[in-house]
Design a protein around this motif. Structure first.
Motif, mmCIF file in Angstrom:
data_model
loop_
_atom_site.group_PDB
_atom_site.id
_atom_site.type_symbol
_atom_site.label_atom_id
_atom_site.label_comp_id
_atom_site.label_asym_id
_atom_site.label_seq_id
_atom_site.Cartn_x
_atom_site.Cartn_y
_atom_site.Cartn_z
ATOM 1 N N MET A 97 1.988 9.916 -1.364
ATOM 2 C CA MET A 97 2.832 9.596 -2.344
ATOM 3 C C MET A 97 4.304 10.017 -2.277
ATOM 4 N N LEU A 98 4.447 11.133 -1.341
ATOM 5 C CA LEU A 98 5.668 11.596 -0.966
ATOM 6 C C LEU A 98 6.349 10.712 -0.011
ATOM 7 N N CYS A 99 5.670 10.111 0.775
ATOM 8 C CA CYS A 99 5.938 9.365 2.031
ATOM 9 C C CYS A 99 6.363 7.929 1.373
ATOM 10 N N ALA A 100 5.753 7.370 0.133
ATOM 11 C CA ALA A 100 5.809 6.258 -0.484
ATOM 12 C C ALA A 100 7.213 6.367 -1.156
ATOM 13 N N ILE A 101 7.586 7.562 -1.755
ATOM 14 C CA ILE A 101 8.758 7.755 -2.331
ATOM 15 C C ILE A 101 9.917 7.791 -1.588
ATOM 16 N N TRP A 102 9.817 8.397 -0.174
ATOM 17 C CA TRP A 102 10.953 8.814 0.477
ATOM 18 C C TRP A 102 11.147 7.532 1.688
ATOM 19 N N LEU A 103 10.033 7.271 2.041
ATOM 20 C CA LEU A 103 10.130 6.265 3.207
ATOM 21 C C LEU A 103 10.016 4.703 3.005
ATOM 22 N N GLY A 104 8.969 4.396 1.802
ATOM 23 C CA GLY A 104 9.052 3.007 1.669
ATOM 24 C C GLY A 104 7.576 2.852 2.128
ATOM 25 N N PRO A 105 7.092 1.295 1.755
ATOM 26 C CA PRO A 105 5.570 0.969 2.070
ATOM 27 C C PRO A 105 5.313 0.930 3.630
ATOM 28 N N THR A 134 -10.567 2.792 6.220
ATOM 29 C CA THR A 134 -9.158 2.771 6.759
ATOM 30 C C THR A 134 -8.361 1.688 6.020
ATOM 31 N N ILE A 135 -9.262 0.472 5.581
ATOM 32 C CA ILE A 135 -8.567 -0.443 4.744
ATOM 33 C C ILE A 135 -8.235 0.037 3.479
ATOM 34 N N THR A 136 -9.143 0.649 2.917
ATOM 35 C CA THR A 136 -8.845 1.463 1.610
ATOM 36 C C THR A 136 -7.443 2.462 1.489
ATOM 37 N N THR A 137 -7.225 2.983 2.569
ATOM 38 C CA THR A 137 -6.011 4.007 2.714
ATOM 39 C C THR A 137 -4.808 3.045 2.920
ATOM 40 N N ALA A 138 -5.034 1.835 3.600
ATOM 41 C CA ALA A 138 -3.931 1.128 3.662
ATOM 42 C C ALA A 138 -3.376 0.210 2.400
ATOM 43 N N VAL A 139 -4.503 -0.017 1.685
ATOM 44 C CA VAL A 139 -4.174 -0.581 0.264
ATOM 45 C C VAL A 139 -3.447 0.411 -0.637
ATOM 46 N N ALA A 140 -4.094 1.598 -0.569
ATOM 47 C CA ALA A 140 -3.428 2.726 -1.591
ATOM 48 C C ALA A 140 -2.017 2.762 -0.989
ATOM 49 N N ALA A 141 -1.736 3.099 0.131
ATOM 50 C CA ALA A 141 -0.395 3.189 0.765
ATOM 51 C C ALA A 141 0.528 1.968 0.334
ATOM 52 N N ALA A 142 -0.059 0.832 0.116
ATOM 53 C CA ALA A 142 0.721 -0.189 0.064
ATOM 54 C C ALA A 142 1.422 -0.145 -1.523
ATOM 55 N N ILE A 143 0.381 -0.058 -2.217
ATOM 56 C CA ILE A 143 0.618 0.086 -3.815
ATOM 57 C C ILE A 143 1.373 1.227 -4.159
ATOM 58 N N GLY A 182 3.603 2.518 -2.003
ATOM 59 C CA GLY A 182 4.902 2.440 -1.434
ATOM 60 C C GLY A 182 5.784 1.174 -2.112
ATOM 61 N N PHE A 183 5.163 0.391 -2.673
ATOM 62 C CA PHE A 183 5.972 -0.821 -3.378
ATOM 63 C C PHE A 183 6.154 -0.337 -4.791
ATOM 64 N N LEU A 184 5.643 0.451 -5.194
ATOM 65 C CA LEU A 184 5.669 1.175 -6.649
ATOM 66 C C LEU A 184 6.329 2.259 -6.838
ATOM 67 N N LEU A 185 6.646 3.187 -5.802
ATOM 68 C CA LEU A 185 7.279 4.276 -5.878
ATOM 69 C C LEU A 185 8.407 4.403 -5.137
ATOM 70 N N TYR A 186 8.795 3.763 -3.983
ATOM 71 C CA TYR A 186 10.035 3.906 -3.150
ATOM 72 C C TYR A 186 11.161 3.821 -3.909
ATOM 73 N N LYS A 187 12.055 4.766 -3.716
ATOM 74 C CA LYS A 187 13.316 4.809 -4.266
ATOM 75 C C LYS A 187 14.393 4.619 -3.091
ATOM 76 N N LYS A 188 14.787 3.402 -2.934
ATOM 77 C CA LYS A 188 15.717 2.946 -2.117
ATOM 78 C C LYS A 188 17.236 3.429 -2.569
ATOM 79 N N GLU A 189 17.763 3.797 -1.618
ATOM 80 C CA GLU A 189 19.165 4.361 -1.969
ATOM 81 C C GLU A 189 20.024 3.412 -3.218
#
Length: 178
Positions: free
Chosen positions: A41-49, A77-86, A88-95
């Motif tokens: 989740m931290l990676c999703a917030i800071w770095l994106g999907p 592995t597919i599950t972790t990629a799906v979770a990461a995508a969700i 990443g797309f919902l939490l990413y804080k672009k500048e």
């Protein structure tokens, strides 16, 4: 953020994910209680999907190779990629994105609920049915209780960590400690 900073940050989050999932988790044949969602989740917030999916897949593959818990199954592995995508797309804080704290809370709740329903309850229960040969509904009942307990824990923990780490992360981005 420079590419070097992204690589350094992603390496730290990757290491943190492997340690949390492989060494600091409780594993049974049908349930795993872990805090490996934190670096994801931290990676999703800071770095994106894109970075989040990459780090999640690498974490799963490296962890399964170096510190296996049974045989490798690509479904997880597919599950972790799906979770990461969700996440990443919902939490990413672009500048350029400036959404409020209230919007971030709603995005976090939505992301956690979607990951819980789609990835953890849906896909992982399917993979467990395939790998263990047990009935889907039998596995679903026990897994659902654990996942429903974890939803508020994940939301509260991520809101707290994001707020606590916001200032140090922004300082790192600006390069004030270089």
């Amino acid at each position: 953020m420079s590419k070097n900073k992204k690589i350094i940050l992603s390496a730290l989050l990757l290491a943190m994910s492997i340690v949390l999932s492989r060494f600091l988790s409780i594993k049974t044949p049908i349930l795993t209680i872990s805090f490996s969602f934190v670096p994801t989740m931290l990676c999703a917030i800071w770095l994106g999907p894109k970075w989040t999916i990459l780090i999640s897949i690498l974490s799963d593959l490296i962890g399964a190779t170096l510190f296996p818990f049974g045989s490798f199954f690509i479904g997880y592995t597919i599950t972790t990629a799906v979770a990461a995508a969700i996440y990443g797309f919902l939490l990413y804080k672009k500048e350029e994105d400036t959404y409020s704290d209230k919007q971030f809370v709603l995005r976090t709740i939505l992301a956690v609920v979607l990951v819980t329903v789609i990835a953890n309850i849906g896909l992982n229960t399917l993979w467990l049915t395939i790998t263990t040969g047990k009935a889907f509904m039998v596995l679903l009942a026990s897994r659902m209780v654990k996942e429903l307990i974890m939803v508020p824990i994940k939301v509260i923990m991520m809101l707290f960590l994001e707020r606590v780490l916001r200032k140090p992360f922004n300082t790192y981005l600006r390069g004030e400690n270089d």
